[in-house]
Design a protein around this motif. Structure first.
Motif, PDB file in Angstrom:
ATOM      1  N   LEU A  72       4.608   5.881  -7.011  1.00 20.24           N
ATOM      2  CA  LEU A  72       3.742   5.775  -5.838  1.00 20.24           C
ATOM      3  C   LEU A  72       2.471   6.598  -6.005  1.00 20.24           C
ATOM      4  O   LEU A  72       1.378   6.169  -5.595  1.00 20.24           O
ATOM      5  N   GLU A  73       2.576   7.764  -6.597  1.00 22.32           N
ATOM      6  CA  GLU A  73       1.385   8.599  -6.833  1.00 22.32           C
ATOM      7  C   GLU A  73       0.409   7.931  -7.785  1.00 22.32           C
ATOM      8  O   GLU A  73      -0.800   8.086  -7.662  1.00 22.32           O
ATOM      9  N   HIS A  83      -0.270   4.887  -7.825  1.00 21.00           N
ATOM     10  CA  HIS A  83      -0.912   3.771  -7.102  1.00 21.00           C
ATOM     11  C   HIS A  83      -1.676   4.213  -5.872  1.00 21.00           C
ATOM     12  O   HIS A  83      -1.995   3.412  -5.013  1.00 21.00           O
ATOM     13  N   LYS A  84      -2.006   5.492  -5.775  1.00 22.14           N
ATOM     14  CA  LYS A  84      -2.781   5.983  -4.622  1.00 22.14           C
ATOM     15  C   LYS A  84      -4.198   5.482  -4.678  1.00 22.14           C
ATOM     16  O   LYS A  84      -4.788   5.312  -5.663  1.00 22.14           O
ATOM     17  N   LEU A 104       5.329   7.328   0.066  1.00 19.97           N
ATOM     18  CA  LEU A 104       5.318   8.490  -0.816  1.00 19.97           C
ATOM     19  C   LEU A 104       6.011   9.689  -0.168  1.00 19.97           C
ATOM     20  O   LEU A 104       6.865  10.336  -0.787  1.00 19.97           O
ATOM     21  N   GLN A 117       0.830  -1.203   0.000  1.00 16.75           N
ATOM     22  CA  GLN A 117       0.000   0.000   0.000  1.00 16.75           C
ATOM     23  C   GLN A 117       0.867   1.256   0.000  1.00 16.75           C
ATOM     24  O   GLN A 117       1.632   1.472   0.932  1.00 16.75           O
ATOM     25  N   ALA A 118       0.718   2.088  -1.012  1.00 14.63           N
ATOM     26  CA  ALA A 118       1.515   3.311  -1.154  1.00 14.63           C
ATOM     27  C   ALA A 118       1.157   4.357  -0.122  1.00 14.63           C
ATOM     28  O   ALA A 118       1.958   5.227   0.187  1.00 14.63           O
ATOM     29  N   ASP A 119      -0.032   4.272   0.450  1.00 11.59           N
ATOM     30  CA  ASP A 119      -0.485   5.316   1.372  1.00 11.59           C
ATOM     31  C   ASP A 119      -0.559   4.867   2.832  1.00 11.59           C
ATOM     32  O   ASP A 119      -1.067   5.584   3.683  1.00 11.59           O
ATOM     33  N   THR A 163       4.540   8.060   5.027  1.00 13.88           N
ATOM     34  CA  THR A 163       4.152   7.059   4.035  1.00 13.88           C
ATOM     35  C   THR A 163       5.332   6.815   3.100  1.00 13.88           C
ATOM     36  O   THR A 163       6.251   7.633   3.044  1.00 13.88           O
TER      37      THR A 163
END
Length: 79
Positions: A75-76, A78-79, A60, A49-51, A58
């Motif tokens: 990563l952005e 995959h938010k 990110l 989980q990117a967030d 995080t």
């Protein structure tokens, strides 16, 4: 041979699954901090989980602080 109940087998499986999930998520934090784009991509494909935050932020936010623009973009996405 000892008999292992279905409940015990399920409990062991769930513990192993949770350990794998923690390993994947922790590895995402390290890969993000170090700018390892290929590792980050592979971990995201495995369900990291990117967030999800820990005490450092995080993945990110860590990648942003370290200046890893390609990892930030990944990563952005995959938010």
């Amino acid at each position: 041979m000892a008999h292992i109940s279905r409940r015990a087998t399920l409990r062991v499986w769930l513990q192993e699954r949770d350990a794998r999930r923690v390993w994947v998520q922790d590895t995402l934090f390290v890969a993000s901090a170090r700018g390892h784009q290929a590792v980050v991509a592979a971990l995201l494909a495995k369900g990291a989980q990117a967030d999800q935050a820990n005490e450092y932020g995080t993945p990110l936010s860590i990648a942003k602080r370290q200046g890893h623009a390609k990892v930030v973009a990944l990563l952005e996405a995959h938010k």
